[in-house]
Design a protein around this motif. Structure first.
Motif, mmCIF file in Angstrom:
data_model
loop_
_atom_site.group_PDB
_atom_site.id
_atom_site.type_symbol
_atom_site.label_atom_id
_atom_site.label_comp_id
_atom_site.label_asym_id
_atom_site.label_seq_id
_atom_site.Cartn_x
_atom_site.Cartn_y
_atom_site.Cartn_z
ATOM 1 N N SER A 63 -2.629 6.069 -12.494
ATOM 2 C CA SER A 63 -2.486 5.917 -11.413
ATOM 3 C C SER A 63 -3.710 5.440 -11.202
ATOM 4 C CB SER A 63 -2.284 6.576 -10.316
ATOM 5 O OG SER A 63 -3.404 8.004 -10.296
ATOM 6 N N GLY A 64 -4.421 4.615 -10.072
ATOM 7 C CA GLY A 64 -6.020 3.741 -9.895
ATOM 8 C C GLY A 64 -6.504 4.373 -8.908
ATOM 9 N N ILE A 65 -6.882 4.100 -8.085
ATOM 10 C CA ILE A 65 -7.567 4.419 -6.559
ATOM 11 C C ILE A 65 -6.992 4.188 -5.983
ATOM 12 C CG2 ILE A 65 -9.895 4.512 -5.900
ATOM 13 C CD1 ILE A 65 -10.194 5.597 -8.276
ATOM 14 N N GLY A 66 -6.875 5.107 -4.698
ATOM 15 C CA GLY A 66 -6.222 4.659 -3.037
ATOM 16 C C GLY A 66 -5.702 6.162 -2.714
ATOM 17 N N CYS A 67 -4.995 6.116 -1.523
ATOM 18 C CA CYS A 67 -3.953 7.367 -1.263
ATOM 19 C C CYS A 67 -3.292 7.146 -2.204
ATOM 20 C CB CYS A 67 -3.409 7.146 0.191
ATOM 21 S SG CYS A 67 -4.889 6.985 1.794
ATOM 22 N N SER A 68 -2.459 6.698 -2.406
ATOM 23 C CA SER A 68 -1.560 6.060 -3.401
ATOM 24 C C SER A 68 -1.476 6.575 -5.171
ATOM 25 C CB SER A 68 -0.855 4.910 -3.640
ATOM 26 O OG SER A 68 -1.669 4.177 -4.157
ATOM 27 N N SER A 69 -2.864 6.817 -5.515
ATOM 28 C CA SER A 69 -3.033 6.769 -6.413
ATOM 29 C C SER A 69 -3.864 9.075 -6.955
ATOM 30 C CB SER A 69 -3.975 6.219 -7.121
ATOM 31 O OG SER A 69 -3.315 4.806 -7.197
ATOM 32 N N ASN A 139 2.139 0.513 2.054
ATOM 33 C CA ASN A 139 1.830 0.837 3.857
ATOM 34 C C ASN A 139 1.016 -0.862 3.892
ATOM 35 O OD1 ASN A 139 -0.538 0.911 3.217
ATOM 36 N ND2 ASN A 139 -0.616 3.576 2.707
ATOM 37 N N GLY A 140 0.677 -1.270 3.778
ATOM 38 C CA GLY A 140 0.344 -2.343 4.450
ATOM 39 C C GLY A 140 -1.249 -2.408 4.347
ATOM 40 N N CYS A 141 -2.153 -1.688 4.229
ATOM 41 C CA CYS A 141 -3.110 -0.787 4.721
ATOM 42 C C CYS A 141 -4.188 -0.412 3.343
ATOM 43 C CB CYS A 141 -3.578 -0.344 5.798
ATOM 44 S SG CYS A 141 -2.492 1.316 6.378
ATOM 45 N N LEU A 144 -7.025 5.102 2.718
ATOM 46 C CA LEU A 144 -8.177 5.104 1.723
ATOM 47 C C LEU A 144 -9.371 5.190 2.573
ATOM 48 C CD1 LEU A 144 -8.131 8.473 -0.203
ATOM 49 C CD2 LEU A 144 -9.233 6.248 -1.570
ATOM 50 N N THR A 145 -9.519 3.833 3.688
ATOM 51 C CA THR A 145 -10.810 3.484 3.865
ATOM 52 C C THR A 145 -10.468 3.195 5.642
ATOM 53 O OG1 THR A 145 -10.137 1.641 3.148
ATOM 54 C CG2 THR A 145 -11.898 2.407 1.286
ATOM 55 N N LYS A 146 -9.815 3.839 6.302
ATOM 56 C CA LYS A 146 -9.520 3.424 7.959
ATOM 57 C C LYS A 146 -9.010 2.264 8.239
ATOM 58 C CE LYS A 146 -13.238 7.271 8.969
ATOM 59 N NZ LYS A 146 -14.435 7.902 9.462
ATOM 60 N N GLY A 147 -8.331 2.142 7.004
ATOM 61 C CA GLY A 147 -6.274 1.220 7.542
ATOM 62 C C GLY A 147 -7.119 -0.161 7.356
ATOM 63 N N GLN A 148 -7.689 -1.182 6.683
ATOM 64 C CA GLN A 148 -8.328 -2.461 7.060
ATOM 65 C C GLN A 148 -6.694 -2.987 6.765
ATOM 66 O OE1 GLN A 148 -10.744 -0.164 5.137
ATOM 67 N NE2 GLN A 148 -12.260 -0.671 6.121
ATOM 68 N N SER A 215 5.995 2.388 2.489
ATOM 69 C CA SER A 215 5.792 3.988 2.643
ATOM 70 C C SER A 215 4.924 4.187 4.113
ATOM 71 C CB SER A 215 4.864 4.179 1.247
ATOM 72 O OG SER A 215 4.481 6.113 1.826
ATOM 73 N N PRO A 216 4.805 4.385 5.126
ATOM 74 C CA PRO A 216 4.530 3.740 6.309
ATOM 75 C C PRO A 216 3.159 4.926 6.619
ATOM 76 C CG PRO A 216 6.579 4.171 6.791
ATOM 77 C CD PRO A 216 6.498 4.677 5.275
ATOM 78 N N CYS A 217 1.855 3.966 6.936
ATOM 79 C CA CYS A 217 0.801 5.018 7.163
ATOM 80 C C CYS A 217 0.519 5.513 8.313
ATOM 81 C CB CYS A 217 -0.764 3.744 6.435
ATOM 82 S SG CYS A 217 -2.538 5.050 6.881
ATOM 83 N N VAL A 218 0.497 6.935 8.442
ATOM 84 C CA VAL A 218 1.586 7.602 9.312
ATOM 85 C C VAL A 218 -0.279 7.200 10.683
ATOM 86 C CG1 VAL A 218 0.481 9.972 9.362
ATOM 87 C CG2 VAL A 218 2.749 8.804 11.029
#
Lengths: 350, 618
Positions: A63-69, A139-141, A144-148, A215-218
Motif C-alpha cells: 500500500s501507499g499512504i492514506g486511510c486506505s493504505s 471516498n472522494g476526499c 487522513l488530513t481532515k477531508g479536503q 467507500s464512503p468517508c463517514v
C-alpha cells in the motif's frame, strides 16, 4: 475503547480447503473511524482470500499512504506486507512482482494515493499489465488530513466542509480502460455480495486487475450533498451485471436461460459467470464499457460491477519472458550458466 | 445506449405475501430476560451478571445482597445449588465450560463483610395478619423473609430442633458447614418469626381452627423410597437404611458409625451424599450401585466427581435382586445385570442380561432411590383436593390449593426439586398470600421490575468491562483428602480466593448488557457486521423465521435462542441478530458511526410480596 478483538469466533465457523479458519485471514482491530467503508472492503478481502483458500503466507499486500493504505494492518496479518511511500505503491509492487511471480499481490490505494500524487505511477502500472489486484478505496476526499476534496470528487459534490467541488473529477475506471487495462471493475463497500466475487475474479486474473471501490468517508464525506455518501451511492447505484465467481475445481450447477448470461473463462480455469446483463453492454467490448461509464456519469449514476474483461491478454511476465522461479531461489548454475552457453548466445549474433 | 440499472435482490422489496418476522418487541420484558441465559434459567431469576460484576469490583457486600434479595441463601446455594444456570451459560456455547456461577456466589458470601445492617430488622409495624408456615425449610423461610417486613405475625412449625429443613438434614456438613446455614437461617428467624421447633404438626385441621389468615405448607418430600418387597429386606432391617433418614440422623448426631462395607443403592445426589458420609463414618469399602447406565445417573456431574475422588466406585447397570443375610446378619446384596435399550423415541428400557447375578458384600445398605411426598397429617375433608400420586392440586402460578387460604411450595407442591426452586416457590407464594390477605385477586400478579439503561461513557467507552478474556474455567481447591475423610464436618471444597474469584468473574460475558438497535439511526454501513467476532449480525430481506435462520451470515441453528429483528431499513432490508453466541463485547456499538447500536444494561427483578402494595412497605 477496545484495542483488541475478542479471540472467540462462532463455534460453527467453517474451515476452507487448506484447513484455515477465516480468523486466520484477519488482521488487527481497525483504528479507522467507526463506520468507514474501508473496513468493509478489508472484510471483503478477508472473506475472498479465505474462500479462495490461498495460504495466507503466499499473499503480499502493498500500500501507499492514506486511510486506505493503513488498512493492510487490518487484514491478512499472516501475509507479507509493505506499507510504502505516498503514491509509490505501484513501484514497490513492480519490484515485488518481478522478484517473485508465485505470490498473490494485493495492492491497496486510495483516491489521493492513486489519482493525485500517484497518478503517474498508476498510469504506468496499468500499461505494463503488472500481475496484481489494484484496489482503490475511493471516498472522494483526503480523510487522513481532515477531508479536503480529492481528484475523484465529483463537480458540485459538497462534503462536510460545505464548499462544492470546483474541478472536474478523474474516473479511475475510465482512465484504466483508456490505458489498456484488461480487468476493470467498480464496486461499493456496502455491497459485499458484489464486491467479494469481483475481488476473487481480480485475484484469479492473469495481469492487472483494477477494482475501484466507492467507500464512503463517514466522517468528512457522508453528507446528504456528497456523491460519495452511503445514501447517494445506494440511491444511484446500478450494475452492469451480477458477477459470480466459480473456482476451477467446482462444477457449474447454476442454470441460467441462454442469452441472459455470459461465462468468462479465466487464465487459471476458473469462471466468471455474469447474469442479468445490462442492455447494450458487452463485458468483452472495451468501447461498450467506456460508453457505459460515460452514460452513467452523465446521469449522475454510479455504474458498478465488472466493467470490462479480456482474460486472454499476456501479463507482464509473458511480455518480458521473466523467469518462472522466484529470484531468491535461483542458484549459481542458473545465474551463471557458463562459458559454453555464452559462446552459443554470442554465436547467434555473428 | 440505454443502460437499465439493475438492482440486486437484496435491495428489492419481496413479494408482500411472503411471511415476515415482526420487529422484536423490546417492551416485552421477557425478550431481554431470555438473552440473560443464566438468569432466565434460574428458578428464582437471580440477576447473575450483575452480582458477578460486583465481585469483579470487589464489592462483595453488594454482590451478596443482590443474591440475598433474590435467592435468600447465597452461602448455602453457593455451595449446594443444582446450578441450572451453568448449563444455560452462554460461555458454555462459546468455549468448553460455563462460568463457575455457583462458586462465585460463594465468593460473595465468603468475602462479604458484616451485612447485618442491610438486612431488614424488626420489630415491624403489624399489619394485623397472622400466618402459619408448616415446615422450616427454604420455601417456608423465603415466605417468612418476604412477609415478615410487611408486618405479618409469622408462626413457623418444624419437627426438628432448628430451622433449615432438608438443607440441614440432607446436606452433609462437609458440603455445607453448619455456621453458614445458621447465619442465613437466622437472618430470617431474627426478623421476629415465632418459632415452634420440635413441634410435629399432626393435623392441619387443628392449625386451620386457629386464627391464621393463611397457611403455607412447605413440608418437602419427606418419605424416602424403599424396596419393601425385595427378598430379605426385613431379615436384617437394622443394617438397611433409608438414605434421607440416615443422613438426617447423622446431621442431628443420633448416629456416628457405619459398617466397613457399605452399599449405596441409587444414582442421585442423595446417593452421593450418602456414600461420602459413609466414608467419613467408618466405611472403608463404600460402593454406589445404580440400575441405570453411568451417563444417565441423576446426580450432578460434579457430585459424582467428588464421590469418585474419595475412592468410591460406581457400579452401573446393576438391578437390586435380594438382600443376602445369614442368621439375621446382613452379608450383602445380590444384583442382576441389565442393559439400557433405547427405543425410537429415545425412551429407555432396562433389559436383563444373560449373565450371572453379582453378589456384593455389605455390612450396611443405604437406599437412596428417590423420595415421595406424604401428607398423612392433612385431613381429606378440609377442601384441599388431591390429584395424581396423592399430590395436592396446586396452581402453578399462585401456589394456592383448592382451599383458598392454604398455599403450598417447595418439594411439597409438585414433588422433589431443589433449594433454589423452593425459594422461587416461596417468593411467589408470599406474593399470593399478600394478595390474598389484602383481599386482592391472587391471579393478578405484579409485573417484574425491569430497567434498561445505556452504558455509554464516552465515544467508545462503556461503564462495564467489555473486554473478553480467554481464560478457561478455574477449578475450586479442595481440602486434604485424608483429613476430610476423618472429619465429617470438615468442608471439602474451599472456594475461590480473592484473586481467583476475580479471574473467574472476568469470564462472565455480561449478557445482561444488551445490544439495543435503533433502526432510525442506521446508515447501513455494515461496520457492525464486519466487526462482530461471532458473526451474529446480518442485514438481509425479511422472511419467515425458518427461512431467515438459514440465510444469516452464520446459520442460526440454536432455535432456543431468539432472533432480534429490526423494523425495515431504507434499503428494504432488516437487521437480524442471532442472540445465540453474542459475546456482548460491545464492538458493534463501538464501530457504529451513528450510535444505532447501544449497549444497555437490563435489570430484571422478579416481583416480590413487597411490590404488591409498595406504599405499605416501611
Amino acid at each position: 475503547m477496545s484495542y483488541k478483538r475478542p479471540s472467540f469466533r462462532h463455534p460453527g465457523a467453517a474451515i476452507n480447503e487448506i484447513g484455515f479458519h477465516q480468523k486466520d485471514y484477519e488482521g488487527a482491530l481497525s483504528t479507522l473511524c467507526a463506520g468507514c467503508g474501508h473496513d468493509s472492503i478489508s472484510a471483503a478481502i478477508i472473506q475472498a482470500c479465505f474462500e479462495l483458500a490461498i495460504p495466507p503466507h503466499r499473499i503480499a499486500k502493498i500500500s501507499g499512504i492514506g486511510c486506505s493504505s493503513k488498512t493492510p494492518t487490518y487484514f491478512l496479518a499472516n501475509s507479507h506486507g509493505f506499507n510504502s511511500v505516498h503514491g509509490r505503491m505501484p513501484s514497490v509492487a513492480t519490484g515485488a512482482v518481478m522478484a517473485n511471480r508465485d505470490l498473490t499481490y494485493i495492492g491497496v490505494s486510495g483516491d489521493g494515493d492513486s489519482a493525485s500524487i500517484g497518478m503517474g505511477q498508476f498510469a504506468h502500472v496499468v500499461r505494463r499489465n503488472l500481475n496484481m489486484v489494484y484496489i482503490v478505496m475511493n471516498n472522494g476526499c483526503y480523510g487522513l488530513t481532515k477531508g479536503q476534496d480529492s481528484a475523484t470528487a465529483d463537480v458540485g459534490s459538497v462534503g462536510k466542509a460545505g464548499v462544492p467541488t470546483m474541478f472536474s473529477s478523474i474516473d479511475l475506471a475510465g482512465l484504466a480502460l483508456e490505458l489498456g487495462a484488461d480487468f476493470v471493475a467498480r464496486s461499493f463497500s456496502g455491497d459485499k455480495d458484489q464486491l467479494i466475487p469481483l475481488i476473487k475474479a481480480g485475484i484469479s486474473h492473469n495481469g492487472f486487475a483494477l477494482i475501484d471501490v466507492l467507500s464512503p468517508c463517514v466522517t468528512f464525506n457522508n453528507t446528504k450533498t456528497s456523491t460519495k455518501s452511503y445514501s447517494y451511492v445506494r440511491d444511484h447505484m446500478g450494475s452492469t451485471s451480477i458477477a459470480d465467481f466459480v473456482p476451477e475445481k467446482s462444477e457449474i450447477t447454476a442454470t441460467v436461460a441462454p442469452g441472459e448470461s455470459k461465462m468468462i473463462e479465466m487464465h487459471d480455469g476458473s469462471i466468471i459467470e455474469l447474469t442479468s446483463l445490462a442492455e447494450g453492454w458487452d463485458p468483452g467490448n472495451r468501447l461498450s464499457a467506456i460508453n457505459a461509464i460515460h452514460n452513467a456519469n452523465l446521469k449522475g449514476e454510479v455504474l458498478t460491477g465488472l466493467l470490462y474483461i479480456d482474460a486472454k491478454q499476456p501479463s507482464v511476465h509473458q511480455l518480458l519472458n521473466t523467469t518462472l522461479k522466484p529470484l531468491n531461489s535461483l542458484n549459481q548454475d542458473e545465474l551463471m550458466p557458463g562459458v559454453e552457453l555464452l559462446e552459443r548466445i554470442n554465436a547467434e549474433f555473428r | 445506449m440505454d443502460f437499465s440499472l439493475f438492482f440486486p435482490p437484496d435491495y428489492s422489496c419481496h413479494d408482500s405475501t411472503f411471511v415476515k418476522l415482526k420487529p422484536t418487541d423490546l417492551k416485552d420484558p421477557e425478550y431481554f430476560h431470555k438473552v440473560v441465559d443464566c438468569q432466565y434459567a434460574c428458578p428464582a431469576h437471580t440477576p447473575v451478571p450483575e452480582y458477578i460484576r460486583m465481585i469483579a469490583l470487589e464489592r462483595y457486600d453488594d454482590a451478596y445482597m443482590i443474591n440475598w434479595e433474590s435467592n435468600v441463601f447465597p452461602g448455602v446455594l453457593g455451595r449446594t445449588c443444582d446450578r441450572p444456570c451453568e448449563p444455560a451459560c452462554r460461555r458454555g456455547r462459546i468455549e468448553e465450560k460455563p462460568v463457575a456461577i455457583c462458586r462465585l456466589k460463594r465468593v460473595a458470601a465468603d468475602l462479604k463483610g458484616d451485612i447485618t445492617s442491610r438486612i431488614p430488622r424488626g420489630p415491624f409495624p403489624s399489619n394485623g395478619k397472622k400466618i402459619a408456615l408448616i415446615g422450616g425449610g427454604p420455601a417456608s423461610l423465603t415466605v417468612a423473609r418476604d412477609l415478615a417486613p410487611l408486618g405479618y405475625e409469622i408462626h413457623l412449625f418444624d419437627e426438628q430442633k432448628s430451622g433449615g429443613g432438608f438443607m440441614r438434614s440432607q446436606i452433609p456438613a462437609f458440603r455445607l458447614p453448619e455456621e453458614v446455614l445458621n447465619e442465613e437461617v437466622n437472618y430470617i428467624l431474627d426478623m421476629g418469626v415465632h418459632k415452634h421447633f420440635n413441634t410435629y404438626v399432626s393435623s392441619l385441621k387443628e392449625i386451620l381452627k386457629q386464627d391464621y389468615d393463611a397457611v403455607f405448607i412447605g413440608t418437602g418430600a419427606p418419605r424416602g423410597k424403599d424396596l419393601p418387597k425385595l427378598d430379605g429386606r426385613w431379615d436384617a432391617k437394622d443394617h438397611v437404611h433409608i438414605g434421607i433418614d440416615w443422613l438426617a440422623s447423622v446431621a442431628f448426631e443420633h448416629r456416628e458409625k457405619i459398617g466397613k462395607k457399605v452399599i449405596v443403592v441409587g444414582g442421585g445426589n442423595t446417593a452421593m451424599d450418602c456414600c461420602r458420609t459413609a466414608r467419613r463414618l467408618g466405611g472403608t469399602d463404600v460402593k454406589v450401585v445404580v440400575r441405570s447406565p453411568f451417563e444417565d445417573m441423576k446426580a450432578s456431574a460434579w457430585e459424582i466427581e467428588d464421590a469418585q475422588r474419595e475412592d468410591i466406585p460406581i457400579l452401573s447397570c446393576h438391578n437390586p435382586k435380594a438382600f443376602v443375610t445369614e442368621n439375621g446378619v446382613l452379608k450383602g446384596m445380590m444384583f442382576s445385570r441389565v442393559e439400557a435399550v433405547y427405543d425410537d423415541q429415545g425412551k429407555r428400557k432396562l433389559v436383563p442380561l444373560d449373565e450371572p447375578d453379582v453378589f456384593i458384600e455389605a455390612d450396611d445398605v443405604l437406599m437412596a432411590i428417590g423420595q415421595d411426598n406424604a401428607f398423612p397429617w392433612i385431613e381429606k375433608d378440609l377442601g384441599i383436593a388431591f390429584g395424581e400420586w396423592d399430590m395436592p392440586v396446586v396452581n402453578k402460578t399462585t401456589f394456592q390449593s383448592t382451599l383458598p387460604k392454604v398455599f403450598f411450595g417447595g418439594d411439597a407442591a409438585f414433588g422433589p426439586e431443589n433449594v433454589i426452586t423452593a425459594v422461587a416457590h416461596g417468593h411467589q407464594a408470599a406474593v399470593s398470600i399478600e394478595l390474598f390477605c389484602q383481599q386482592m385477586d391472587v391471579h393478578d400478579r405484579p409485573n417484574p421490575l425491569t430497567n434498561l439503561f445505556s452504558q455509554k461513557m464516552g465515544i467508545h467507552e462503556w461503564s462495564y468491562d467489555n473486554a473478553i478474556v480467554d481464560d478457561h474455567r478455574y477449578n475450586v481447591p479442595h481440602a486434604n483428602k485424608e483429613l476430610s475423610l476423618q472429619n465429617r464436618k470438615l468442608e471439602v471444597e474451599l472456594g475461590f480466593d480473592m484473586p481467583t474469584g476475580f479471574k473467574e468473574a472476568q469470564r462472565c460475558l455480561n449478557c445482561d448488557v444488551q445490544t439495543v438497535f435503533q433502526e432510525s439511526r442506521c446508515i447501513e454501513c455494515d461496520a457492525c457486521v464486519d466487526i462482530c467476532p461471532t458473526s451474529c449480525i446480518t442485514f438481509t430481506t425479511n422472511g419467515d423465521e425458518e427461512d431467515l435462520r438459514h440465510r444469516l451470515t452464520m446459520p442460526a441453528l440454536n432455535t432456543t435462542q431468539d432472533l432480534y429483528v429490526s423494523d425495515v431499513l431504507p434499503t428494504m432490508r432488516v437487521m437480524v441478530k442471532d442472540e445465540d453466541v453474542c459475546l456482548h463485547c460491545g464492538l458493534c456499538a463501538e464501530r457504529c458511526p451513528t450510535s444505532a447500536w447501544d449497549m444497555q444494561k437490563f435489570l430484571y427483578n422478579v416481583s416480590k410480596a413487597s411490590h404488591v402494595c409498595p406504599s405499605a412497605v416501611v
